[in-house]
Design a protein around this motif. Structure first.
Motif, PDB file in Angstrom:
ATOM      1  N   GLU A 229       0.835  -1.209   0.000  1.00 53.72           N
ATOM      2  CA  GLU A 229       0.000   0.000   0.000  1.00 53.72           C
ATOM      3  C   GLU A 229       0.864   1.249   0.000  1.00 53.72           C
ATOM      4  OE1 GLU A 229      -3.422   2.423   0.095  1.00 53.72           O
ATOM      5  OE2 GLU A 229      -3.249   0.269  -0.304  1.00 53.72           O
ATOM      6  N   GLN A 230       1.948   1.224   0.773  1.00 53.46           N
ATOM      7  CA  GLN A 230       2.838   2.379   0.821  1.00 53.46           C
ATOM      8  C   GLN A 230       3.555   2.575  -0.510  1.00 53.46           C
ATOM      9  OE1 GLN A 230       2.848   4.360   3.668  1.00 53.46           O
ATOM     10  NE2 GLN A 230       3.753   5.746   2.155  1.00 53.46           N
ATOM     11  N   ARG A 233       1.169   4.332  -2.897  1.00 57.54           N
ATOM     12  CA  ARG A 233       0.995   5.754  -2.630  1.00 57.54           C
ATOM     13  C   ARG A 233       2.258   6.556  -2.927  1.00 57.54           C
ATOM     14  NH1 ARG A 233      -3.520   7.039   0.708  1.00 57.54           N
ATOM     15  NH2 ARG A 233      -4.760   5.182   1.187  1.00 57.54           N
ATOM     16  N   GLN A 283      -5.620   7.798  -4.750  1.00 59.61           N
ATOM     17  CA  GLN A 283      -4.444   8.440  -4.181  1.00 59.61           C
ATOM     18  C   GLN A 283      -3.188   7.670  -4.580  1.00 59.61           C
ATOM     19  OE1 GLN A 283      -5.990   8.381  -0.170  1.00 59.61           O
ATOM     20  NE2 GLN A 283      -6.429  10.560  -0.242  1.00 59.61           N
ATOM     21  N   MET A 284      -2.878   7.807  -5.849  1.00 58.80           N
ATOM     22  CA  MET A 284      -1.801   7.037  -6.460  1.00 58.80           C
ATOM     23  C   MET A 284      -1.174   7.899  -7.556  1.00 58.80           C
ATOM     24  SD  MET A 284      -2.297   3.365  -8.330  1.00 58.80           S
ATOM     25  CE  MET A 284      -0.997   2.573  -9.247  1.00 58.80           C
TER      26      MET A 284
END
Length: 336
Positions: A229-230, A233, A283-284
């Motif tokens: 996930e990090q 992002r 949010q990417m």
């Protein structure tokens, strides 16, 4: 956080992964408070009593921590929980429409009538052709009753239930003379909504979302979900070669569905002016550019643009604004 007094309403969006709320003062659109908390499990047809009680506790605790000052609220049901269709009908009276919609619903709803709650509303009329567009909504009674139970146990006054698409239109459409496609990429589900001159024309849901992208990254790089996930992002589609290739299958599925919808409307001489991206899954880095070329404008939705709020909270608020458009749209409903 800041606090409201009178004439306030809560918009509450219970999605598949998070519960979000927004409290607005309706007289001047002051954002009085907001909050987001992760769900333990999404609400489904088979939600167990213990999950219902856990959701009640989450909702109650969130209202306390956000210092909510009203019990009046509007709720949206997740895209995955409802059946919606926009139907073209000949012009008819309300009594005729009621009979016709019960017949039409059988074509669109894959559940027995006794298991769903039907509603419909007039979207628009074409006087020249003597036709009308009607939004048909079917909500499984078990899911509806579960949500009503949650709100009652949490001590809230549930005044209205509506679908996410209508709330998104209310918070995100800026110019009702234009045509928008709103793409809401949630954790589990992506909603695609075609909006012509401020009116919903079509809504489609895909069972893929931000979690699908994270899972692809985790598999490709052999990472734990939190680390994947990090990566999503931090790097997105821009900085490396391997991430774009890992997530393209997911994004291409969304892209193909959007193109199909655009082609459908182009065949009827209806062009899209804007694509609006919202939801926690957008949010990417580089995602907006991925949709460039499909419309004259591709933008990130700004759900807080219509609201007033203290300047000092703006930096934090902007970090979460992509997750709030449904809750904001629900809180804006009393102004209609």
């Amino acid at each position: 956080m800041w606090f409201g007094k009178d004439k306030s309403i809560l918009g509450i969006d219970i999605g598949t992964q998070a519960l979000k709320l927004v409290q607005l003062r309706t007289e001047d659109l002051l954002l009085e408070t907001y909050g987001i908390v992760d769900l333990i499990e999404p609400i489904t047809n088979h939600t167990k009593p213990e999950v219902i009680n856990q959701t009640v506790d989450l909702l109650h605790n969130l209202t306390v921590k956000a210092r909510v000052t009203t019990k009046r609220c509007a709720l949206s049901l997740p895209n995955s929980a409802v059946f919606t269709s926009v139907i073209d009908m000949p012009k008819m009276t309300d009594a005729e429409l009621e009979q016709s919609m019960k017949f039409e619903a059988k074509k669109y709803i894959p559940l027995p009538f006794e298991e769903v709650s039907l509603s419909w509303s007039l979207i628009s009329e074409d006087l020249a052709n003597n036709t009308m567009k009607v939004l048909l909504i079917a909500v499984p009674k078990q899911i509806r009753d579960t949500y009503v139970q949650i709100f009652q146990k949490a001590g809230l006054e549930l005044q209205v239930i509506e679908i996410e698409a209508l709330a998104l239109i209310r918070s995100l459409v800026e110019d009702k003379s234009k045509n928008d496609v709103i793409i809401d990429i949630g954790a589990k589900v992506t909603g695609i909504n075609f909006v012509k001159e401020g009116l919903l024309q079509l809504t489609r849901n895909l069972n893929i979302g931000g979690d699908s992208i994270t899972e692809r990254i985790a598999q490709t790089l052999n990472l734990q979900p939190a680390r994947a996930e990090q990566f999503k992002r931090d790097f997105g589609l821009n900085s490396t070669d391997f991430l774009p290739e890992a997530v393209k299958p997911v994004l291409n599925s969304i892209l193909a569905e959007v193109k199909q919808i655009l082609d459908l409307y182009k065949a009827h001489q209806v062009q899209v002016d804007r694509i609006v991206l919202v939801g926690g899954g957008v949010q990417m880095p580089g995602l907006k550019e991925y949709f460039t070329g499909l419309a004259p404008q591709v933008v990130y939705g700004n759900a807080i643009a219509k609201l007033s709020y203290p300047a000092e909270v703006e930096p934090v608020l902007k970090r979460f604004s992509m997750q709030l458009p449904v809750a904001v749209g629900l809180a804006l409903r009393p102004l209609e």
